[in-house]
Each structure stands twice: as C-alpha cells, then as structure tokens.
Design a protein around this motif. Structure first.
Motif, PDB file in Angstrom:
ATOM      1  N   HIS A   1      45.033  21.852  -0.655  1.00 56.28           N
ATOM      2  CA  HIS A   1      45.037  23.301  -0.884  1.00 56.28           C
ATOM      3  C   HIS A   1      44.137  24.049   0.099  1.00 56.28           C
ATOM      4  N   ARG A   2      43.261  23.339   0.815  1.00 54.19           N
ATOM      5  CA  ARG A   2      42.417  23.998   1.827  1.00 54.19           C
ATOM      6  C   ARG A   2      43.052  24.003   3.211  1.00 54.19           C
ATOM      7  N   ILE A   3      44.174  23.338   3.385  1.00 48.41           N
ATOM      8  CA  ILE A   3      44.877  23.407   4.667  1.00 48.41           C
ATOM      9  C   ILE A   3      45.540  24.775   4.759  1.00 48.41           C
ATOM     10  N   ARG A   4      45.249  25.487   5.840  1.00 57.38           N
ATOM     11  CA  ARG A   4      45.765  26.848   6.021  1.00 57.38           C
ATOM     12  C   ARG A   4      46.871  26.933   7.061  1.00 57.38           C
ATOM     13  N   THR A   5      46.811  26.072   8.103  1.00 62.05           N
ATOM     14  CA  THR A   5      47.785  26.150   9.191  1.00 62.05           C
ATOM     15  C   THR A   5      48.091  24.766   9.730  1.00 62.05           C
ATOM     16  N   VAL A   6      49.278  24.631  10.336  1.00 58.43           N
ATOM     17  CA  VAL A   6      49.647  23.411  11.049  1.00 58.43           C
ATOM     18  C   VAL A   6      50.270  23.847  12.377  1.00 58.43           C
ATOM     19  N   PHE A   7      49.815  23.218  13.453  1.00 62.63           N
ATOM     20  CA  PHE A   7      50.328  23.484  14.793  1.00 62.63           C
ATOM     21  C   PHE A   7      51.022  22.243  15.317  1.00 62.63           C
ATOM     22  N   ARG A   8      52.124  22.444  16.021  1.00 65.09           N
ATOM     23  CA  ARG A   8      52.846  21.352  16.680  1.00 65.09           C
ATOM     24  C   ARG A   8      52.924  21.698  18.157  1.00 65.09           C
ATOM     25  N   ASN A   9      52.307  20.858  18.986  1.00 71.41           N
ATOM     26  CA  ASN A   9      52.247  21.102  20.431  1.00 71.41           C
ATOM     27  C   ASN A   9      51.718  22.504  20.730  1.00 71.41           C
ATOM     28  N   GLY A  10      50.693  22.915  19.987  1.00 65.84           N
ATOM     29  CA  GLY A  10      50.038  24.195  20.217  1.00 65.84           C
ATOM     30  C   GLY A  10      50.729  25.402  19.608  1.00 65.84           C
ATOM     31  N   ARG A  11      51.855  25.218  18.964  1.00 69.11           N
ATOM     32  CA  ARG A  11      52.605  26.324  18.371  1.00 69.11           C
ATOM     33  C   ARG A  11      52.489  26.277  16.843  1.00 69.11           C
ATOM     34  N   LEU A  12      52.187  27.415  16.251  1.00 73.29           N
ATOM     35  CA  LEU A  12      52.066  27.499  14.797  1.00 73.29           C
ATOM     36  C   LEU A  12      53.427  27.232  14.157  1.00 73.29           C
ATOM     37  N   ILE A  13      53.486  26.213  13.277  1.00 77.74           N
ATOM     38  CA  ILE A  13      54.754  25.902  12.605  1.00 77.74           C
ATOM     39  C   ILE A  13      54.663  26.083  11.094  1.00 77.74           C
ATOM     40  N   TRP A  14      53.453  26.191  10.566  1.00 78.80           N
ATOM     41  CA  TRP A  14      53.293  26.349   9.126  1.00 78.80           C
ATOM     42  C   TRP A  14      52.013  27.135   8.875  1.00 78.80           C
ATOM     43  N   GLN A  15      52.081  28.058   7.915  1.00 82.46           N
ATOM     44  CA  GLN A  15      50.897  28.832   7.543  1.00 82.46           C
ATOM     45  C   GLN A  15      50.956  29.129   6.068  1.00 82.46           C
ATOM     46  N   ARG A  16      49.838  28.908   5.389  1.00 88.68           N
ATOM     47  CA  ARG A  16      49.769  29.197   3.959  1.00 88.68           C
ATOM     48  C   ARG A  16      49.854  30.716   3.785  1.00 88.68           C
ATOM     49  N   PRO A  17      50.686  31.170   2.879  1.00 87.39           N
ATOM     50  CA  PRO A  17      50.827  32.615   2.669  1.00 87.39           C
ATOM     51  C   PRO A  17      49.489  33.279   2.341  1.00 87.39           C
ATOM     52  N   GLY A  18      49.304  34.460   2.901  1.00 87.76           N
ATOM     53  CA  GLY A  18      48.104  35.238   2.610  1.00 87.76           C
ATOM     54  C   GLY A  18      46.899  34.916   3.471  1.00 87.76           C
ATOM     55  N   HIS A  19      47.072  34.108   4.521  1.00 88.30           N
ATOM     56  CA  HIS A  19      45.953  33.734   5.380  1.00 88.30           C
ATOM     57  C   HIS A  19      46.320  33.970   6.833  1.00 88.30           C
ATOM     58  N   ASP A  20      45.343  34.473   7.612  1.00 87.98           N
ATOM     59  CA  ASP A  20      45.550  34.656   9.033  1.00 87.98           C
ATOM     60  C   ASP A  20      45.386  33.327   9.746  1.00 87.98           C
ATOM     61  N   ALA A  21      46.141  33.148  10.823  1.00 86.65           N
ATOM     62  CA  ALA A  21      46.106  31.893  11.585  1.00 86.65           C
ATOM     63  C   ALA A  21      45.106  31.987  12.733  1.00 86.65           C
ATOM     64  N   PRO A  22      44.258  30.963  12.895  1.00 88.59           N
ATOM     65  CA  PRO A  22      43.408  30.890  14.078  1.00 88.59           C
ATOM     66  C   PRO A  22      44.217  30.367  15.253  1.00 88.59           C
TER      67      PRO A  22
END
Length: 92
Positions: free
Chosen positions: A67-88
C-alpha cells in the motif's frame, strides 16, 4: 487500473514484459517523501503477499508494504500510479 500486486505478478511471470528496467516509487515514512529505487527481480519472490523487499537509497533491504508503493516505472516511463498521488521522476 490494475492492482499493484497484479502488476508485480506480471513483471515476475510475463517474460516479454518483465525483460526491462523497473523502478518503484514508495512512500518513505521517515523521510516523508516518495523514494524511487530500482526493482530487483529478487524483490518479486513471494515471501509475503503484502510486502515487497526493496533496496533503499542506503543500499539496505527494506520490507515495503504494497500500500506504500505509489509509482512503477518501466524503462524510465511511468506505467502505474496509485490514484491521488503525484509521480516523482524515474531517476533510479
């Protein structure tokens, strides 16, 4: 949106999709910020269904609840983001 545990399973089991550089942004409660670290294949081994083991910026392994995972990147590109949170940025 796909739940984080399903995305992690896809990275683990789908060889074509999982053959990439992944990074995970998780909320660090001590630093009070999102920390982006590389996702090592060893982190995807099932030890617990609610945690993933990630190497922190200090090089130490940390058990991070899903539940603390906010984002996932694949080869430097954002592919998943938890709703309601900004991506670094994917800097890792």
């Amino acid at each position: 949106m796909i739940p984080i545990h399903e995305l992690l399973n896809r990275i683990r089991w789908d060889e074509a999709f999982g053959d990439a550089r992944f990074a995970v942004g998780y909320w660090d409660r001590v630093r009070r910020e999102i920390v982006v670290v590389p996702l090592a294949r060893s982190a995807l081994e099932h030890r617990d269904h609610y945690f993933v083991e990630l190497a922190g910026t200090d090089g130490e392994a940390h058990g991070v609840p899903l539940h603390r995972i906010r984002t996932v990147f694949r080869n430097g590109r954002l592919i998943w983001q938890r709703p309601g949170h900004d991506a670094p940025e994917a800097g890792a």
